[in-house]
Design an enzyme around this catalytic site. Structure first.
Site, PDB file in Angstrom:
ATOM      1  N   LYS A 127      30.593  -8.401 -38.316  1.00 45.04           N
ATOM      2  CA  LYS A 127      29.331  -7.981 -37.536  1.00 45.04           C
ATOM      3  C   LYS A 127      28.300  -7.663 -38.537  1.00 45.04           C
ATOM      4  O   LYS A 127      28.588  -7.100 -39.755  1.00 45.04           O
ATOM      5  CB  LYS A 127      30.078  -6.611 -36.893  1.00 45.04           C
ATOM      6  CG  LYS A 127      30.862  -6.449 -35.931  1.00 45.04           C
ATOM      7  CD  LYS A 127      30.462  -7.477 -34.617  1.00 45.04           C
ATOM      8  CE  LYS A 127      31.406  -7.467 -33.346  1.00 45.04           C
ATOM      9  NZ  LYS A 127      31.180  -8.110 -32.194  1.00 45.04           N
ATOM     10  N   LYS A 150      34.047 -14.974 -22.406  1.00 45.18           N
ATOM     11  CA  LYS A 150      34.639 -13.825 -22.260  1.00 45.18           C
ATOM     12  C   LYS A 150      34.853 -13.481 -20.837  1.00 45.18           C
ATOM     13  O   LYS A 150      33.863 -13.706 -20.018  1.00 45.18           O
ATOM     14  CB  LYS A 150      33.738 -12.533 -22.860  1.00 45.18           C
ATOM     15  CG  LYS A 150      33.593 -12.125 -24.164  1.00 45.18           C
ATOM     16  CD  LYS A 150      33.182 -11.004 -24.539  1.00 45.18           C
ATOM     17  CE  LYS A 150      33.245 -10.599 -26.059  1.00 45.18           C
ATOM     18  NZ  LYS A 150      32.044 -10.973 -26.958  1.00 45.18           N
TER      19      LYS A 150
END
Length: 370
Positions: free
Chosen positions: A164, A263
């Site tokens: 990240k 997703k």
């Protein structure tokens, strides 16, 4: 198929370690387990929003309200018998949380697969195969903590590492990871942390040989992603922007990305996820299966989805013990030599652990046809 009842259990399970991305940090995983009961069978799905504005506007409270006020009464009144009916006569007609819709719709997929006595992946059109798993690590207070986390988890053989990033936490972490781990397959995820003014800086990421840069710019800025993709060699992957088929059609049309993250929670269920997969396959745009991360039910359903042929990169589904102190399925999801093999069974294949769910439930409700 006559629906008997729908149950909700809001469960909370602590993360093994705080999960921090550019938009926030969470320490407890919220999941709303949806059970649809019919003909002596129960199918389970998971609505899996994060608390606060961690990833989207959907929260456990708003998802619970959408389910109890709007979606569940509509499902019970119409009692749809097929996946297509479930979507077209209920979910497509009601404006509401995609997370709530995903929880209900995936429970129905599990129910139908169990009724047909087949695993979910066959109902989706997939094939039995091991799924490559990738390690995702959040933002840490120090470089040493980041490197220690990666080192600690790589023993399971993960096929790639996702780091990240955010402004001022990008170049130095990548330099450190490359120095310690060499040419390990590596990607980054910004969760919308940058803007178009950062494009000159983002061009520097090309030097790290990344698999992809995931969602660098805001969700609505498809044109900015197209501008960035035209100036970098590294493939841009859309996540938050890939909210529905319409957005993805537009992104592909203007060349805003070369890869799409799918997703189930974000797009509102398995049918819509499969439609996005099929469109991207037609356009020769590879996809991969992302997670929130979900608990075991959502994770298992993501694995079934990832057996479809255009899923070409490792999934974000990891071992249950990687993220959570406990889980609500048995057996736990396990990564071995970097791969996950779906256990044998029907429907989701992984069974609900009722004792664990009871232990972690903070609220519950039962709904029956009127």
């Amino acid at each position: 198929m006559k629906l008997d009842r729908i149950t909700l259990n809001h469960v909370q399970i602590p993360f093994v370690e705080p999960f921090k991305i550019s938009s926030g940090e969470v320490r407890v995983k919220d999941g709303i387990v949806v059970g649809i009961w019919a003909d002596g069978i129960v199918g389970y799905g998971e609505a899996s929003p994060m608390a606060g504005s961690f990833y989207s506007d959907d929260t456990p409270t708003s998802v619970w309200e959408c389910l109890t006020r709007d979606l569940i009464p509509a499902v019970l009144s119409k009692s749809p018998g097929t996946i297509d009916d479930f979507n077209s006569t209920v979910l497509d007609e009601i404006t509401g949380s995609p997370f709530a819709k995903a929880g209900l719709e995936t429970a129905f997929w599990d129910l139908i697969a169990q009724a047909k006595k087949i695993p979910l992946y066959l109902l989706l059109g997939g094939t039995a195969k091991p799924i490559d798993s990738g390690l995702a690590v959040g933002i840490y207070p120090s470089l040493n903590q980041l490197l220690d986390s990666i080192q600690r988890h790589l023993s399971e053989g993960y096929k790639r590492v996702k780091v990240k990033i955010q402004p001022e936490w990008d170049i130095k972490p990548l330099e450190a990871v490359r120095k310690q781990f060499g040419d390990i397959p590596l990607m980054v995820d910004a969760n919308c942390a940058y803007t178009q003014k950062d494009i000159p800086h983002l061009r520097d990421l090309d030097s790290f040989g990344l698999i992809m840069i995931e969602q660098p710019l805001p969700r609505i800025d498809l044109e900015g992603h197209a501008k960035l993709q035209a100036q970098v060699e590294t493939p841009i992957c859309l996540d938050e922007s890939a909210e529905d088929l319409r957005a993805i059609r537009r992104a592909v049309e203007i060349q805003a990305c070369k890869i799409v993250n799918i997703k189930i929670q974000r797009v509102g269920g398995l049918k819509k996820a499969k439609e996005i997969h099929d469109f991207c396959a037609e356009k020769q745009v590879p996809v991969w299966a992302g997670t929130m991360p979900e608990l075991g039910i959502g994770g298992a359903q993501t694995l079934h989805l990832a057996t479809l042929p255009n899923f070409q990169y490792p999934t974000d589904v990891e071992s249950s013990r990687r993220w959570f102190t406990d889980d609500i399925i048995e057996p736990f999801i396990r990564v071995e030599n970097g791969m996950i093999r779906i256990v044998e069974g029907i429907g989701n294949c992984y069974r609900l652990n009722e004792k664990a769910m009871k232990l972690h439930t903070v609220s519950q409700a039962v709904f029956r046809p009127s």
